[in-house]
Scaffold this motif. Structure first.
Motif, PDB file in Angstrom:
ATOM      1  N   ASP A  66      -4.100  -1.522  -8.593  1.00 33.27           N
ATOM      2  CA  ASP A  66      -3.171  -2.345  -7.400  1.00 33.27           C
ATOM      3  C   ASP A  66      -3.837  -1.736  -6.316  1.00 33.27           C
ATOM      4  O   ASP A  66      -4.649  -1.026  -6.376  1.00 33.27           O
ATOM      5  CB  ASP A  66      -1.780  -1.552  -7.367  1.00 33.27           C
ATOM      6  CG  ASP A  66      -0.911  -2.156  -8.719  1.00 33.27           C
ATOM      7  OD1 ASP A  66      -1.029  -3.335  -9.155  1.00 33.27           O
ATOM      8  OD2 ASP A  66      -0.123  -1.336  -9.207  1.00 33.27           O
ATOM      9  N   SER A 121      -2.421   2.690  -1.857  1.00 33.00           N
ATOM     10  CA  SER A 121      -0.916   2.826  -0.958  1.00 33.00           C
ATOM     11  C   SER A 121      -1.405   3.672   0.161  1.00 33.00           C
ATOM     12  O   SER A 121      -0.451   3.827   1.163  1.00 33.00           O
ATOM     13  CB  SER A 121       0.052   3.502  -1.921  1.00 33.00           C
ATOM     14  OG  SER A 121      -0.450   4.671  -2.179  1.00 33.00           O
ATOM     15  N   ARG A 122      -2.412   4.406   0.318  1.00 32.28           N
ATOM     16  CA  ARG A 122      -2.806   5.241   1.472  1.00 32.28           C
ATOM     17  C   ARG A 122      -4.293   5.293   1.583  1.00 32.28           C
ATOM     18  O   ARG A 122      -4.813   5.041   0.642  1.00 32.28           O
ATOM     19  CB  ARG A 122      -2.195   6.592   1.439  1.00 32.28           C
ATOM     20  CG  ARG A 122      -2.542   7.434   0.211  1.00 32.28           C
ATOM     21  CD  ARG A 122      -2.013   8.742   0.177  1.00 32.28           C
ATOM     22  NE  ARG A 122      -0.613   8.611   0.065  1.00 32.28           N
ATOM     23  CZ  ARG A 122       0.070   9.710   0.064  1.00 32.28           C
ATOM     24  NH1 ARG A 122       0.009  10.878   0.184  1.00 32.28           N
ATOM     25  NH2 ARG A 122       1.671   9.550  -0.016  1.00 32.28           N
ATOM     26  N   GLU A 143      -5.774   1.941   2.493  1.00 32.22           N
ATOM     27  CA  GLU A 143      -4.519   1.359   2.388  1.00 32.22           C
ATOM     28  C   GLU A 143      -4.451  -0.124   2.612  1.00 32.22           C
ATOM     29  O   GLU A 143      -4.997  -0.767   3.447  1.00 32.22           O
ATOM     30  CB  GLU A 143      -3.579   1.933   3.398  1.00 32.22           C
ATOM     31  CG  GLU A 143      -2.061   1.461   3.384  1.00 32.22           C
ATOM     32  CD  GLU A 143      -1.181   2.018   4.294  1.00 32.22           C
ATOM     33  OE1 GLU A 143      -0.022   1.551   4.300  1.00 32.22           O
ATOM     34  OE2 GLU A 143      -1.683   2.739   5.196  1.00 32.22           O
ATOM     35  N   GLY A 144      -3.670  -0.861   1.557  1.00 35.88           N
ATOM     36  CA  GLY A 144      -3.609  -2.372   1.464  1.00 35.88           C
ATOM     37  C   GLY A 144      -4.808  -2.868   0.769  1.00 35.88           C
ATOM     38  O   GLY A 144      -4.880  -4.038   0.482  1.00 35.88           O
ATOM     39  N   ASP A 147     -10.405   5.152  -1.076  1.00 34.44           N
ATOM     40  CA  ASP A 147      -9.010   4.037  -1.119  1.00 34.44           C
ATOM     41  C   ASP A 147      -8.946   3.553   0.314  1.00 34.44           C
ATOM     42  O   ASP A 147      -9.424   4.577   1.385  1.00 34.44           O
ATOM     43  CB  ASP A 147      -8.004   4.963  -1.427  1.00 34.44           C
ATOM     44  CG  ASP A 147      -8.114   4.983  -2.941  1.00 34.44           C
ATOM     45  OD1 ASP A 147      -8.516   4.097  -3.663  1.00 34.44           O
ATOM     46  OD2 ASP A 147      -7.259   5.835  -3.632  1.00 34.44           O
TER      47      ASP A 147
END
Length: 590
Positions: free
Chosen positions: A88, A91-92, A72-73, A70
């Motif tokens: 989605d 988020s981090r 973020e964004g 992951d």
């Protein structure tokens, strides 16, 4: 009419020029990127601390991450557009990625992985298969294919991948770079899409062993400690039997480097099958598979079967709901595997978990704190792109059998390149006990230059091109003979021992072992002759005296047999077999 014709030729010329221009641009794009990335981005490190504080440990280094981490964004794609479409943006950022950026490195993008990071081949029909810089017509290996390619093509200094059943080690071997799989649980899995939690590890690639080590110190959060040299380097002789290239291009390179750096006294040999067979009872719970009536690589097949069972069960737990609801479009070769995944029964898991603990304990006992286990990283050169070889059961068993040792035990393993053979990369692997990551990284740092030197010598040697090292080949033949003997295939055992004798005719063990097979076949004259030869070579070979005594007893040479049994007792006074045999024959003459 002439004017129209001229215009047509002009248009055709412009069209062809455009095609050539686009082709050149495409080739340029492939050369620069090698298809490694699914997304380019930039995460910059913080400013350097003011003197006298030391600079960040990874200053001026760039890296990429496989598309399972992951950021973020950004959406984490997991090698499948349906997954990306239905999830989605993160988020981090994964703590692993953040630690590297905080350590001074710059993240430059996300790299291609196999669909759902499930395969070890490196082919992806959705995002394209990254081009293997070391062998462009061959697969790059997976699941972390893009990460390995980015390092091999010098696009980044290091990269992150996910290794479940070989996802870092295979592409490292096929692309000719270093690939490190740390001890299971040593690096955080937060912010990473899981495949199989019991097998997943965050791994990394580099070309430079010092960079590999620096990254390891950041990710493993290692405190300062004095560097230690290995006290034993153990060659798993039976694992080298599966190699599809000359054994000396791997075995002898490591052996000579070891002897040069640490001396011959640290070199040990082990038959890993025999060792694990005695230490891991859970492997015996898996029935041996037979081919043409013969049991083949039963321990490897059992280990692979248990590993797959665990992988499928945990993959099901993690992703069954999404697969059933979205029904993603998957490559046929992968969807067939995932179909099996969804049918794994929970009742098989207890034995899988027991095997994991038993194998970890067994290897910890073997290696202790200062031992290194040497095995081939993979058995085969990288298969052809789009070929069927990489999907065959034999190839999968050979490859996964070697990979399963670290995956199932949780031990740390590093794949080290050893140059090229027949235009394709060669790789060897070192393993240390679970938790021995610093020791393993230090050992690679110490040995790397010597290994490359010996690999270069071997690559230039005519011996490497035309014949394997005779002594090493003799040992391999002997191990095959031992396995055939264990499987009660006496004639086959004789053949292997004969091959060993032809390669190295001054080894008493080879003659003594062949005599044992001859005894089982009832060929007592041949057994006696082989034992006599063995005794001439080694006057203290107790087994040769015992076997010659048995052969002479069966031939009716009772007095000679008694002498052999008595001499065996002189060499080994506690040998019950010699004592009982001598007493039995003595009574016949009373």
């Amino acid at each position: 009419m002439a004017s129209a014709s001229a215009n047509l030729w002009v248009l055709l010329g412009l069209g062809l020029a455009g095609v050539l221009l686009m082709t050149r641009k495409l080739k340029k794009t492939i050369r620069e990127d090698f298809g490694a990335f699914v997304q380019r981005l930039q995460l910059l490190p913080p400013p350097q601390p003011a003197p006298p504080k030391a600079p960040h440990p990874l200053t001026n280094l760039s890296f990429s991450v496989s598309d399972v981490f992951d950021i973020e964004g950004y959406v984490t794609g997991f090698g499948n557009p349906d997954w990306a479409r239905t999830h989605d943006a993160a988020s981090r950022t994964s703590p692993v990625v953040s630690a590297l950026v905080e350590g001074g490195a710059t993240c430059t993008g996300k790299t291609v992985v196999d669909e759902m990071a499930y395969s070890i081949n490196g082919e992806n029909k959705h995002y394209g298969t990254p081009t293997n810089p070391a062998a462009p017509s061959r697969i790059p290996g997976g699941s972390s294919s893009g990460a390995a390619v980015a390092v091999a093509a010098n696009i980044v200094d290091f990269s992150l991948g996910l290794d479940t059943v070989g996802g870092v080690r295979v592409p490292a071997a096929f692309c000719g770079v270093i690939g490190f799989r740390p001890s299971h649980g040593a690096v955080s899995h937060m912010g990473i899409i899981p495949v199989s939690s019991s097998l997943d590890t965050v791994g990394w690639f580099a070309k430079d062993p010092s960079i590999l080590r620096r990254v390891g110190h950041v990710l493993l959060q290692l405190p300062y400690a004095v560097q230690r040299n290995p006290r034993q380097i153990i060659f798993a002789d039976d694992c080298f039997q599966s190699l599809r290239i000359p054994v000396d291009r791997v075995y002898q390179v490591v052996l000579k480097s070891t002897e040069k750096l640490f001396g011959r006294q640290v070199v040990k040999r082990e038959n890993l099958e025999n060792y694990l067979d005695s230490k891991v009872p859970s492997l015996k719970a898996c029935p041996s598979q037979k081919t043409n009536g013969e049991t083949r690589n039963s321990w490897i097949r059992s280990l692979v079967k248990i590993m797959h069972c665990l992988q499928r069960h945990e993959f099901k737990h993690n992703h069954e709901e999404w697969i059933n609801s979205v029904k993603p479009i998957l490559d046929a070769s992968i969807s067939s595997q995932l179909h099996d995944v969804l049918e794994v029964a929970d009742t098989e898991i207890e034995n899988c978990q027991s095997a994991r603990m038993e194998i970890r304990s067994a290897l910890s006992s073997l290696l202790k704190d200062d031992g290194i286990l040497v095995i081939p990283t993979v058995a085969d050169p990288p298969p052809k792109l789009g070929g069927k070889e990489s999907l065959s059961e034999e190839y999968q068993n050979r490859t996964l059998g070697l990979l399963s040792i670290a995956s199932m035990s949780g031990c740390c393993q590093v794949a080290v390149p050893l140059g090229f053979y027949d235009k394709y990369p060669v790789s060897v692997s070192f393993m240390a006990r679970h938790g021995g990551d610093r020791f393993l990284l230090d050992t690679v740092q110490t040995m790397y230059a010597s290994l490359q030197e010996q690999a270069d010598i071997a690559a230039k040697s005519k011996l490497s091109s035309n014949a394997v090292d005779r002594e090493t080949s003799a040992e391999i033949a002997k191990e095959k003979g031992n396995q055939a003997f264990k499987d009660k295939q006496w004639q086959k055992a004789v053949g292997f021992y004969t091959e060993a004798i032809k390669l190295s005719g001054n080894n008493a063990t080879y003659y003594s072992n062949r005599a044992a097979a001859y005894l089982e076949m009832g060929s007592f004259l041949q057994a006696e002759a082989d034992c006599t030869k063995a005794i001439n070579l080694d006057k203290k070979n107790v087994k040769a005296y015992l076997r010659r005594g048995t052969a002479r007893e069966m031939l009716g040479y009772y007095k000679d047999a008694i002498e052999d049994f008595r001499y065996a007792l002189v060499l080994e006074p506690t040998n019950k077999r010699a004592s009982l045999s001598a007493d039995r024959l003595k009574k016949l003459f009373q």
